[in-house]
Structure formats: structure tokens, C-alpha cells
Design a protein around this motif. Sequence first.
Motif, PDB file in Angstrom:
ATOM      1  N   GLN A  30       0.819  -1.202   0.000  1.00 19.16           N
ATOM      2  CA  GLN A  30       0.000   0.000   0.000  1.00 19.16           C
ATOM      3  C   GLN A  30       0.856   1.257   0.000  1.00 19.16           C
ATOM      4  O   GLN A  30       0.353   2.365  -0.137  1.00 19.16           O
ATOM      5  N   LEU A  31       2.169   1.051   0.177  1.00 21.99           N
ATOM      6  CA  LEU A  31       3.126   2.158   0.176  1.00 21.99           C
ATOM      7  C   LEU A  31       4.165   1.927  -0.912  1.00 21.99           C
ATOM      8  O   LEU A  31       4.519   0.782  -1.224  1.00 21.99           O
ATOM      9  N   ASP A  32       4.661   3.003  -1.463  1.00 25.10           N
ATOM     10  CA  ASP A  32       5.803   2.916  -2.365  1.00 25.10           C
ATOM     11  C   ASP A  32       7.048   2.549  -1.544  1.00 25.10           C
ATOM     12  O   ASP A  32       7.162   2.921  -0.375  1.00 25.10           O
ATOM     13  N   VAL A  33       7.972   1.817  -2.156  1.00 25.70           N
ATOM     14  CA  VAL A  33       9.195   1.437  -1.456  1.00 25.70           C
ATOM     15  C   VAL A  33       9.897   2.657  -0.871  1.00 25.70           C
ATOM     16  O   VAL A  33      10.423   2.621   0.254  1.00 25.70           O
ATOM     17  N   PRO A  41      11.711   6.133   8.056  1.00 30.67           N
ATOM     18  CA  PRO A  41      10.781   5.411   7.181  1.00 30.67           C
ATOM     19  C   PRO A  41       9.387   5.332   7.798  1.00 30.67           C
ATOM     20  O   PRO A  41       9.213   5.439   9.015  1.00 30.67           O
ATOM     21  N   THR A  42       8.399   5.127   6.961  1.00 32.43           N
ATOM     22  CA  THR A  42       7.046   4.868   7.443  1.00 32.43           C
ATOM     23  C   THR A  42       6.972   3.424   7.938  1.00 32.43           C
ATOM     24  O   THR A  42       7.195   2.490   7.167  1.00 32.43           O
ATOM     25  N   ILE A  43       6.662   3.261   9.217  1.00 34.35           N
ATOM     26  CA  ILE A  43       6.486   1.928   9.790  1.00 34.35           C
ATOM     27  C   ILE A  43       4.987   1.735  10.004  1.00 34.35           C
ATOM     28  O   ILE A  43       4.413   2.237  10.971  1.00 34.35           O
ATOM     29  N   SER A  44       4.342   1.058   9.077  1.00 34.67           N
ATOM     30  CA  SER A  44       2.896   0.899   9.109  1.00 34.67           C
ATOM     31  C   SER A  44       2.498  -0.274   9.993  1.00 34.67           C
ATOM     32  O   SER A  44       3.342  -1.024  10.498  1.00 34.67           O
ATOM     33  N   GLU A  45       1.190  -0.442  10.174  1.00 35.66           N
ATOM     34  CA  GLU A  45       0.686  -1.537  10.990  1.00 35.66           C
ATOM     35  C   GLU A  45       1.007  -2.880  10.326  1.00 35.66           C
ATOM     36  O   GLU A  45       0.874  -3.020   9.104  1.00 35.66           O
ATOM     37  N   PRO A  46       1.413  -3.873  11.117  1.00 42.71           N
ATOM     38  CA  PRO A  46       1.694  -5.189  10.531  1.00 42.71           C
ATOM     39  C   PRO A  46       0.428  -5.850  10.013  1.00 42.71           C
ATOM     40  O   PRO A  46      -0.657  -5.664  10.564  1.00 42.71           O
ATOM     41  N   ASP A 282      10.094 -11.454   7.731  1.00 41.82           N
ATOM     42  CA  ASP A 282       9.066 -11.623   6.704  1.00 41.82           C
ATOM     43  C   ASP A 282       7.691 -11.823   7.334  1.00 41.82           C
ATOM     44  O   ASP A 282       7.545 -11.969   8.543  1.00 41.82           O
ATOM     45  N   MET A 283       6.670 -11.840   6.444  1.00 41.10           N
ATOM     46  CA  MET A 283       5.301 -12.226   6.781  1.00 41.10           C
ATOM     47  C   MET A 283       4.581 -11.254   7.704  1.00 41.10           C
ATOM     48  O   MET A 283       3.706 -11.634   8.472  1.00 41.10           O
ATOM     49  N   LEU A 284       4.938  -9.976   7.609  1.00 34.92           N
ATOM     50  CA  LEU A 284       4.163  -8.919   8.272  1.00 34.92           C
ATOM     51  C   LEU A 284       3.555  -7.979   7.243  1.00 34.92           C
ATOM     52  O   LEU A 284       3.156  -6.866   7.579  1.00 34.92           O
ATOM     53  N   GLY A 285       3.497  -8.415   5.996  1.00 32.09           N
ATOM     54  CA  GLY A 285       2.940  -7.601   4.934  1.00 32.09           C
ATOM     55  C   GLY A 285       4.010  -7.065   4.006  1.00 32.09           C
ATOM     56  O   GLY A 285       5.206  -7.113   4.300  1.00 32.09           O
ATOM     57  N   SER A 286       3.569  -6.542   2.884  1.00 28.17           N
ATOM     58  CA  SER A 286       4.488  -6.069   1.846  1.00 28.17           C
ATOM     59  C   SER A 286       5.147  -4.733   2.173  1.00 28.17           C
ATOM     60  O   SER A 286       6.093  -4.335   1.497  1.00 28.17           O
ATOM     61  N   ASP A 287       4.667  -4.033   3.208  1.00 36.89           N
ATOM     62  CA  ASP A 287       5.184  -2.696   3.510  1.00 36.89           C
ATOM     63  C   ASP A 287       6.189  -2.657   4.642  1.00 36.89           C
ATOM     64  O   ASP A 287       6.844  -1.624   4.854  1.00 36.89           O
ATOM     65  N   ILE A 288       6.305  -3.721   5.412  1.00 37.52           N
ATOM     66  CA  ILE A 288       7.294  -3.786   6.479  1.00 37.52           C
ATOM     67  C   ILE A 288       7.804  -5.232   6.554  1.00 37.52           C
ATOM     68  O   ILE A 288       7.176  -6.139   6.021  1.00 37.52           O
ATOM     69  N   ASN A 369       8.831 -11.942  -0.645  1.00 37.27           N
ATOM     70  CA  ASN A 369       7.675 -11.823   0.242  1.00 37.27           C
ATOM     71  C   ASN A 369       6.971 -10.480   0.044  1.00 37.27           C
ATOM     72  O   ASN A 369       6.378  -9.954   0.979  1.00 37.27           O
ATOM     73  N   ARG A 370       7.028  -9.923  -1.176  1.00 36.89           N
ATOM     74  CA  ARG A 370       6.409  -8.626  -1.429  1.00 36.89           C
ATOM     75  C   ARG A 370       5.770  -8.596  -2.809  1.00 36.89           C
ATOM     76  O   ARG A 370       6.328  -9.135  -3.768  1.00 36.89           O
ATOM     77  N   VAL A 371       4.613  -7.950  -2.882  1.00 32.86           N
ATOM     78  CA  VAL A 371       3.943  -7.673  -4.153  1.00 32.86           C
ATOM     79  C   VAL A 371       3.674  -6.171  -4.212  1.00 32.86           C
ATOM     80  O   VAL A 371       2.974  -5.637  -3.356  1.00 32.86           O
ATOM     81  N   PRO A 372       4.246  -5.445  -5.199  1.00 36.11           N
ATOM     82  CA  PRO A 372       5.181  -5.915  -6.224  1.00 36.11           C
ATOM     83  C   PRO A 372       6.572  -6.154  -5.644  1.00 36.11           C
ATOM     84  O   PRO A 372       6.841  -5.752  -4.503  1.00 36.11           O
TER      85      PRO A 372
END
Length: 451
Positions: A30-33, A41-46, A282-288, A369-372
Motif C-alpha cells: 500500500q506504500l511505495d518502497v 521510514p514509514t512503519i505501518s501496521e503489521p 518476513d510475513m508482516l505484509g508487503s510494507d514492512i 515476500n512482497r507484491v510488487p
Amino acid sequence: MRKHILIVLGLLVLAGVGIFVWLGWPDKAQLDVAAVTGQRPTISEPRSQIIPTVKVAEAVGWPAGAKPTPAAGLTVERFADGLDHPRWLYRLPNGDVLVAESNSPPRGHSFVDRVMRYLMGRAGAGVPSANRITLLRDANGDGKVDLKSVFMSGLNSPHGMALFEGQLYIANTDALVRVPYTEGATKISAKPELVIKLPGGENHWARNVIPAEDGRTLYVSVGSASNIGEKGLDLEHRRATILQVWPKEKRSRIYAAGLRNANGMAINPQSNQLWTVVNERDMLGSDIVPDYLTAVELGDHFGWPWYYWGGYPDKRVEPANPQLQQYSKRPDYALGPHVAALGLTFAGDVKLGQRFATGAFIGEHGSWNRVPPSGYKVVFVPFGPRGWPVAGAKPVDVLTGFLNADGEAQGRPVGVIGDRTGALLVADDVGNVIWRVTAAGQGGARQTAAR
């Protein structure tokens, strides 16, 4: 009866689909790299998942004549090819380059091991380890290898290499060993001497070694055996650490901990201080969680597996460790989520013009572990005059194009070093190539190394 069975099966299918939707599979960024890079950095909710997002770039290699894309003002050419999964590079004093042709030791036979074998096979990492170090020599200084020689063989998933007090140290997956070194040698047949044993194999198999800034000891990095200690913390003894080794006494201690996989290490020439790049969880989402670049001091703990980015709790880890939270060190610079930062070298030996004069070059092996996908490139982090990343600066692309238009991996960058002419060498373990990056017009500097 048949009608009822079909209804039940239909409900089960719908329930399965519902579970996948509830799990958010596959999770998409949901965030750009770029939002998850830099000093803040933006540390979003897992977004924790039972079934991980899997986006493996299938390894296809480079078509004839193809090569990565360099930044403006730079050029790239093949330095050496025809290698077998080249991972790590080391330059000897006479200019010869050693390359560790290596891969993971054989994995087990559990379901997870079989899945990882399949995924790593798609990513180009499924080949057996060559277990050797190869010497590359550019005798006439034209930027192309004239001599390729098997330097050492019969090793055990070797990775890091370091020359120290007349001995060449090699970091196998399960031991730090050494052999006598004679300048100009093209082959070493001496039996390696054990310095210290290391926890071997398992998940993060690659070990690195560099001389410490004190001139008396060595640093050795040892990655974790798991993602977040899910195999049991007893298996993580002396792992997820950087060790300090006294080679004469053959003893060691934990220098820093809580580093999930601190592969690349280097001494910053500006401050004479240890820095490392780290692969986070890994496995906390594509943004973190962002992989990172950081300075390391004696006694530091970066939180793994209980905390990330200076104190964010990973609630999946049991038992909890609340006492550690206030002591978890925040890294200095985020590189983005799941980029798989592995290679690290500082500008100094590398001379690619004023834009890249002061800072760190980093090989990002690329995500699964990320899309994209993220990573799959070499980046540069600019540093200021006091030896720290420039405030507000983002990573600068140095070498891209490792993914083709179909999202397949033509190559994956790993180790990065400077050659004796100031060019940047990049190990590509999918393309089986060593790339050489120069400033436009630099080409091959015709300097004759002392033999």
C-alpha cells in the motif's frame, strides 16, 4: 444425498475463499518502497499472515548481449562470466579478485524445507553449491579477466574472505578457517586450519568475515536459523549476531546481537567504524519490515526476534521479552521492505565520480515476500562529511534492470567491491556474471598490479 454433499463442498470452498480473503492473501503493498526508506521510514501496521505472500522472480538469466542498466554517467560491462552461482567478492593486495562460488548446504526433508527448495529453485538458488573460491586476474588492466583459476576447492558453502596477517580467512557456513597466503598465488592446496566453529546451515547459511578496526581481531556475521525464532530459541544460540574473533587465541565473543541476517559488513573509512546491512523479518505484509544499513557498536542489540526498528513489538514471538524493548537499538537507515540487502562496500576504493564520492554501495538481492517485488538492484546511500547518511536522502539507483518486463530475474546482485582501478564489481548469482561499473570514459585503467 449427492445434492447435500455438493452443497457441503460448495460451502467449504466458499469458506476457504473467505479465509484467504481474511488473511489478505496475497498481501499487496500500500506504500511505495521509497516511503519505507531513509532515516525516518514509514512503519505501518503489521499485516500478519498464516500463508505468506510469495512473489518469486523466476530466474531466466541474461539473453545474449543483454546487461543491467547503469545510472546516468556510468557504464557497465562484463568483467567475468561462466561462473557457478558467484556470491561474494574479495580483492587481494595485488589486484587479483577472489569470488566465492557458493550456495546453501543441502536442506532437510520437512514440508517447509521442500517448499523452500522449490522457491529457491525458481529464484535460481536451487543448484548445489560449487564449494569453491575462484581467482580472477586482469593482468593488463583493460577491465576484462585474463586468467580464471580455481583458487580453493572442497570448502563448505564458503562466503566471506579476508586477508589478515599473512593468512587468508574463509567463512564457511559452519566454521571460520584459514590458510597461509603468498602474494600472486593462483592456487592454494593447503588444508584449512580451524579457527572457530560456527552454527551452520539452517536458514541464513552465508557467513562473512572482515578485519576489525582495531587491527587485532575479526568480525564474523552469523544469520538466524529462522524468520522469528519459530524453530525454538535454543537453535538461535550465537546466531543473529556479529561475533568478534581473536584469531591467535582462537576465541570469540558476541559483539552485537538481534541482527536477523547481517551479511554485508564494512569499515566506514570516514569514521573507522563498523557498518552492516541487515535482512529483516518476513510475513508482516508487503510494507514492512525495512531492511537496513546501520553502524554497530559493542553491546548493541537490534531487537530480533522480539522487536524491529528500535522497539516495535512482533507479537508473533513467544515468549515475549518486554525488558528488551527499551534497549533495542534503532537502525540508522532503512533500505525498504524485503529488498534483501546483502552486499556492502564504501566509496573510497570505488571511484564513480562526484555523485558517488562519499557513501555506501549496497547489493539488493531482491524480495520473495512482497507484491510488487522490491530490490533486484544496486543502490548508493550518500553520506555527509561526518560519516553518517545525509539527512533526508533516499537511496540512489546505481545498477537496475535485473528484472525484465515480464518480472523474471535476469540476474540478482549480491557482493559489491571496488577493483584496483576504482570500478565497482558486482557479483550476480543468477546471471553467473561479475559486472564492472565505471564512470563514463573511465573504462579500463591500464595500471599494472605488482605481482
